[in-house]
Each structure stands twice: as structure tokens, then as C-alpha cells.
Design a protein around this motif. Sequence first.
Motif, PDB file in Angstrom:
ATOM      1  N   GLY A  61       0.824  -1.217   0.000  1.00 46.84           N
ATOM      2  CA  GLY A  61       0.000   0.000   0.000  1.00 46.84           C
ATOM      3  C   GLY A  61       0.847   1.251   0.000  1.00 46.84           C
ATOM      4  O   GLY A  61       2.064   1.197   0.198  1.00 46.84           O
ATOM      5  N   ALA A  62       0.183   2.383  -0.206  1.00 43.34           N
ATOM      6  CA  ALA A  62       0.894   3.662  -0.184  1.00 43.34           C
ATOM      7  C   ALA A  62       1.354   3.967   1.249  1.00 43.34           C
ATOM      8  O   ALA A  62       2.437   4.513   1.465  1.00 43.34           O
ATOM      9  CB  ALA A  62      -0.019   4.763  -0.701  1.00 43.34           C
ATOM     10  N   PHE A  63       0.526   3.635   2.206  1.00 40.76           N
ATOM     11  CA  PHE A  63       0.860   3.788   3.630  1.00 40.76           C
ATOM     12  C   PHE A  63       1.362   5.195   3.959  1.00 40.76           C
ATOM     13  O   PHE A  63       2.310   5.351   4.736  1.00 40.76           O
ATOM     14  CB  PHE A  63       1.912   2.749   4.071  1.00 40.76           C
ATOM     15  CG  PHE A  63       1.422   1.322   4.027  1.00 40.76           C
ATOM     16  CD1 PHE A  63       0.357   0.903   4.809  1.00 40.76           C
ATOM     17  CD2 PHE A  63       2.025   0.391   3.189  1.00 40.76           C
ATOM     18  CE1 PHE A  63      -0.097  -0.410   4.762  1.00 40.76           C
ATOM     19  CE2 PHE A  63       1.576  -0.926   3.137  1.00 40.76           C
ATOM     20  CZ  PHE A  63       0.516  -1.323   3.928  1.00 40.76           C
ATOM     21  N   ASP A  64       0.764   6.210   3.396  1.00 42.78           N
ATOM     22  CA  ASP A  64       1.181   7.571   3.728  1.00 42.78           C
ATOM     23  C   ASP A  64       0.553   7.957   5.062  1.00 42.78           C
ATOM     24  O   ASP A  64      -0.668   7.982   5.210  1.00 42.78           O
ATOM     25  CB  ASP A  64       0.755   8.551   2.615  1.00 42.78           C
ATOM     26  CG  ASP A  64       1.309   9.942   2.863  1.00 42.78           C
ATOM     27  OD1 ASP A  64       2.340  10.055   3.590  1.00 42.78           O
ATOM     28  OD2 ASP A  64       0.732  10.918   2.359  1.00 42.78           O
TER      29      ASP A  64
ATOM     30  N   PHE B 190       1.997  11.701  -6.449  1.00 46.51           N
ATOM     31  CA  PHE B 190       2.494  11.751  -7.827  1.00 46.51           C
ATOM     32  C   PHE B 190       1.402  12.201  -8.804  1.00 46.51           C
ATOM     33  O   PHE B 190       1.612  13.111  -9.605  1.00 46.51           O
ATOM     34  CB  PHE B 190       3.035  10.373  -8.229  1.00 46.51           C
ATOM     35  CG  PHE B 190       3.557  10.342  -9.631  1.00 46.51           C
ATOM     36  CD1 PHE B 190       4.800  10.884  -9.935  1.00 46.51           C
ATOM     37  CD2 PHE B 190       2.792   9.815 -10.661  1.00 46.51           C
ATOM     38  CE1 PHE B 190       5.278  10.884 -11.234  1.00 46.51           C
ATOM     39  CE2 PHE B 190       3.266   9.808 -11.962  1.00 46.51           C
ATOM     40  CZ  PHE B 190       4.509  10.339 -12.250  1.00 46.51           C
ATOM     41  N   PHE B 191       0.225  11.579  -8.715  1.00 44.92           N
ATOM     42  CA  PHE B 191      -0.820  11.853  -9.709  1.00 44.92           C
ATOM     43  C   PHE B 191      -1.650  13.094  -9.398  1.00 44.92           C
ATOM     44  O   PHE B 191      -2.104  13.782 -10.288  1.00 44.92           O
ATOM     45  CB  PHE B 191      -1.775  10.659  -9.829  1.00 44.92           C
ATOM     46  CG  PHE B 191      -1.240   9.547 -10.681  1.00 44.92           C
ATOM     47  CD1 PHE B 191      -1.024   9.746 -12.038  1.00 44.92           C
ATOM     48  CD2 PHE B 191      -0.966   8.318 -10.140  1.00 44.92           C
ATOM     49  CE1 PHE B 191      -0.534   8.724 -12.831  1.00 44.92           C
ATOM     50  CE2 PHE B 191      -0.463   7.285 -10.932  1.00 44.92           C
ATOM     51  CZ  PHE B 191      -0.249   7.492 -12.287  1.00 44.92           C
ATOM     52  N   GLN B 192      -1.881  13.323  -8.095  1.00 48.00           N
ATOM     53  CA  GLN B 192      -2.836  14.391  -7.728  1.00 48.00           C
ATOM     54  C   GLN B 192      -2.194  15.501  -6.922  1.00 48.00           C
ATOM     55  O   GLN B 192      -2.909  16.361  -6.400  1.00 48.00           O
ATOM     56  CB  GLN B 192      -3.994  13.791  -6.922  1.00 48.00           C
ATOM     57  CG  GLN B 192      -4.767  12.737  -7.678  1.00 48.00           C
ATOM     58  CD  GLN B 192      -5.631  11.891  -6.732  1.00 48.00           C
ATOM     59  OE1 GLN B 192      -5.935  12.291  -5.618  1.00 48.00           O
ATOM     60  NE2 GLN B 192      -6.003  10.712  -7.176  1.00 48.00           N
TER      61      GLN B 192
ATOM     62  N   GLN C  31      -6.145  -1.586  -5.039  1.00 44.13           N
ATOM     63  CA  GLN C  31      -6.018  -1.666  -6.510  1.00 44.13           C
ATOM     64  C   GLN C  31      -4.561  -1.452  -6.884  1.00 44.13           C
ATOM     65  O   GLN C  31      -3.825  -0.772  -6.167  1.00 44.13           O
ATOM     66  CB  GLN C  31      -6.856  -0.567  -7.168  1.00 44.13           C
ATOM     67  CG  GLN C  31      -8.339  -0.752  -6.965  1.00 44.13           C
ATOM     68  CD  GLN C  31      -9.118   0.415  -7.530  1.00 44.13           C
ATOM     69  OE1 GLN C  31      -8.823   1.576  -7.233  1.00 44.13           O
ATOM     70  NE2 GLN C  31     -10.097   0.122  -8.351  1.00 44.13           N
ATOM     71  N   PHE C  32      -4.172  -1.999  -8.022  1.00 44.89           N
ATOM     72  CA  PHE C  32      -2.776  -1.814  -8.447  1.00 44.89           C
ATOM     73  C   PHE C  32      -2.689  -2.022  -9.956  1.00 44.89           C
ATOM     74  O   PHE C  32      -3.620  -2.524 -10.595  1.00 44.89           O
ATOM     75  CB  PHE C  32      -1.868  -2.821  -7.718  1.00 44.89           C
ATOM     76  CG  PHE C  32      -2.136  -4.258  -8.098  1.00 44.89           C
ATOM     77  CD1 PHE C  32      -3.203  -4.942  -7.552  1.00 44.89           C
ATOM     78  CD2 PHE C  32      -1.340  -4.904  -9.030  1.00 44.89           C
ATOM     79  CE1 PHE C  32      -3.480  -6.257  -7.912  1.00 44.89           C
ATOM     80  CE2 PHE C  32      -1.593  -6.217  -9.400  1.00 44.89           C
ATOM     81  CZ  PHE C  32      -2.671  -6.894  -8.837  1.00 44.89           C
ATOM     82  N   GLY C  33      -1.520  -1.664 -10.496  1.00 37.91           N
ATOM     83  CA  GLY C  33      -1.273  -1.857 -11.930  1.00 37.91           C
ATOM     84  C   GLY C  33      -1.788  -0.682 -12.750  1.00 37.91           C
ATOM     85  O   GLY C  33      -2.556   0.154 -12.277  1.00 37.91           O
ATOM     86  N   LYS C  34      -1.299  -0.655 -13.989  1.00 46.03           N
ATOM     87  CA  LYS C  34      -1.625   0.423 -14.935  1.00 46.03           C
ATOM     88  C   LYS C  34      -3.121   0.769 -14.916  1.00 46.03           C
ATOM     89  O   LYS C  34      -3.965  -0.126 -15.060  1.00 46.03           O
ATOM     90  CB  LYS C  34      -1.226  -0.055 -16.327  1.00 46.03           C
ATOM     91  CG  LYS C  34      -1.372   0.971 -17.410  1.00 46.03           C
ATOM     92  CD  LYS C  34      -0.900   0.414 -18.726  1.00 46.03           C
ATOM     93  CE  LYS C  34      -1.100   1.456 -19.805  1.00 46.03           C
ATOM     94  NZ  LYS C  34      -0.692   0.951 -21.110  1.00 46.03           N
ATOM     95  N   GLY C  35      -3.421   2.048 -14.698  1.00 41.70           N
ATOM     96  CA  GLY C  35      -4.819   2.483 -14.671  1.00 41.70           C
ATOM     97  C   GLY C  35      -5.609   1.855 -13.535  1.00 41.70           C
ATOM     98  O   GLY C  35      -6.831   1.777 -13.604  1.00 41.70           O
ATOM     99  N   LYS C  36      -4.907   1.403 -12.492  1.00 41.92           N
ATOM    100  CA  LYS C  36      -5.543   0.748 -11.325  1.00 41.92           C
ATOM    101  C   LYS C  36      -6.406  -0.420 -11.768  1.00 41.92           C
ATOM    102  O   LYS C  36      -7.525  -0.609 -11.281  1.00 41.92           O
ATOM    103  CB  LYS C  36      -6.415   1.740 -10.553  1.00 41.92           C
ATOM    104  CG  LYS C  36      -5.686   2.900  -9.933  1.00 41.92           C
ATOM    105  CD  LYS C  36      -6.685   3.718  -9.167  1.00 41.92           C
ATOM    106  CE  LYS C  36      -6.058   4.626  -8.157  1.00 41.92           C
ATOM    107  NZ  LYS C  36      -7.026   5.290  -7.320  1.00 41.92           N
ATOM    108  N   SER C  37      -5.901  -1.206 -12.716  1.00 41.04           N
ATOM    109  CA  SER C  37      -6.752  -2.244 -13.309  1.00 41.04           C
ATOM    110  C   SER C  37      -6.763  -3.551 -12.515  1.00 41.04           C
ATOM    111  O   SER C  37      -7.584  -4.426 -12.782  1.00 41.04           O
ATOM    112  CB  SER C  37      -6.303  -2.507 -14.746  1.00 41.04           C
ATOM    113  OG  SER C  37      -4.912  -2.726 -14.758  1.00 41.04           O
TER     114      SER C  37
END
Length: 176
Positions: free
Chosen positions: A19-22, A58-60, A119-125
Motif C-alpha cells: 500500500g501507499a501507507f502515507d 504523484f498523480f494528484q 487496486q494496483f497496476g496500470k490504470g488501477k486495473s
Amino acid sequence: MRAFQNNQLDLDRSVVTIGAFDGIHRGHQALIQKAKSRADEYGVPLVVYTFDPPPRAFFQNQLVLTQLPEKKRYLEELGVSYAIFASFDRDYAARTVDEYIDELKRLNPREIWVGPDFQFGKGKSGSILDLQDHFHTFQHPIVTCPEGEIISSTRIRHLLLHKEVEKAHFLLGRVQ
Ligand SMILES: Cc1cc2nc3c(=O)[nH]c(=O)nc-3n(C[C@H](O)[C@H](O)[C@H](O)COP(=O)(O)O)c2cc1C
Ligand SMILES: Nc1ncnc2c1ncn2[C@@H]1O[C@H](COP(=O)(O)OP(=O)(O)OP(=O)(O)O)[C@@H](O)[C@H]1O
């Protein structure tokens, strides 16, 4: 605790949580503690697979709650044996579900533990169902605060931005 970047660690057995675990908030702590207790039962190392920077940063461009040295310290305090801090960039995010699963296979997990809606992988697929096709994968129940609201890094960021510092620290589960 030993820290690695992605693709650098091979193990013949482990328990893994991802997980991101932030923030390493109360929900994260419960998940990591559960994975730790399973690792101890098997007598195998616990691996926390996380990302630097957190994907939402990174994304937002979201506020980062825990910088890397602090995050390492909290993970160490939780008894983590190995931490993978995958460098999260555009190339990394473009990796497919199968590519990521192949990387996880190098850790030979006896079990993988994630929380709800992982969720994980390209585009959270990818979802827990993809992990379950390859590994014994378990979902930790959601951790809420006493009022019943779900604890999340997003909620803590919101509280901090609105100067509700005490409440934020309560959800983080420690005094800052
Ligand atoms: C190989 C890989 C590729 C990812 N690609 C994306 C992506 O394209 N877009 C995205 O928003 N998140 C992506 N992520 C991040 C995940 O959506 C998610 O944030 C991460 O797995 C951590 O889970 P958590 O947010 O539940 O902690 C990717 C994660 C992995 C492991
Ligand atoms: N309240 C919670 N209870 C149990 N597990 C949780 C909780 N919050 C997150 N998790 C799990 O911890 C791991 C890391 O989650 P993540 O870093 O996305 O946390 P988050 O608080 O939901 O973050 P964000 O709000 O930025 O999406 C994931 O496997 C996730 O499902």
C-alpha cells in the motif's frame, strides 16, 4: 529493517503487505500488525511493499503526510523485516498487473495482506481478485474511528488542511 527499491529483493519465503501507507495511520498500523502476526506464526520475514512518492502525491499532487525517513522509522517500530520503497513515476505506474504479480512472485509470499478496495497496476486495473489468482491473499477489515468514520490518509490530509490538528493526530494514532 532493510530497505530496498523495486526489483532488488528476492526471498524464498515471506508475508507481504502492500500500500501507499502515507501517514502510517491507525488503519495502516492494524493491517501491518496483522501481517506481522502472520509472519511471526510462519517464522518468515514481513515485507512492506510501498511507494515513493505515494501514488496520490504523484498523480494528484496531494500533501505527503510522512516523509521517507519518518516512514522508515515507523515501519521499523512496527517490526517490519524488509521495506520496498518502489520509485513511483510514470514508467512504474505503466506496469501491468501481470508484471507486478511477477515481481511479487520473487518474494515467495506465503500470504499477502491488503485492506479494502486495494487496486494496483496500470490504470488501477488490478484488484485483490488478481492477487488471489496467484497468492493466498487476505483482506483486513476496515478500521474506523469510534464515531464510525473510515480512517484514511485522504481524511487526515483534509483535517490538517482545515487545521483540525488534534483530530488528525488521533487518526494517525500518535502525537506528532
Ligand atoms: C505496478 C503498479 C502500477 C500502478 N499504476 C497506477 C496508475 O496507473 N494509476 C494510479 O492512479 N495508480 C497506480 N498505481 C497505484 C495504485 O493504484 C495504488 O495506489 C497502490 O497500489 C497502493 O494502494 P493503496 O492506494 O490502496 O495504498 C499503481 C500501482 C502499482 C503497484
Ligand atoms: N482504515 C483502514 N482500515 C484497514 N485497512 C486500511 C485502511 N486504510 C487503508 N487501508 C489499507 O492499507 C493499505 C494502504 O492504503 P492506502 O495507503 O491507500 O491508505 P488510505 O488511507 O486509503 O489512503 P488514501 O486516502 O490516500 O487513498 C491498503 O492495503 C489499504 O487497503
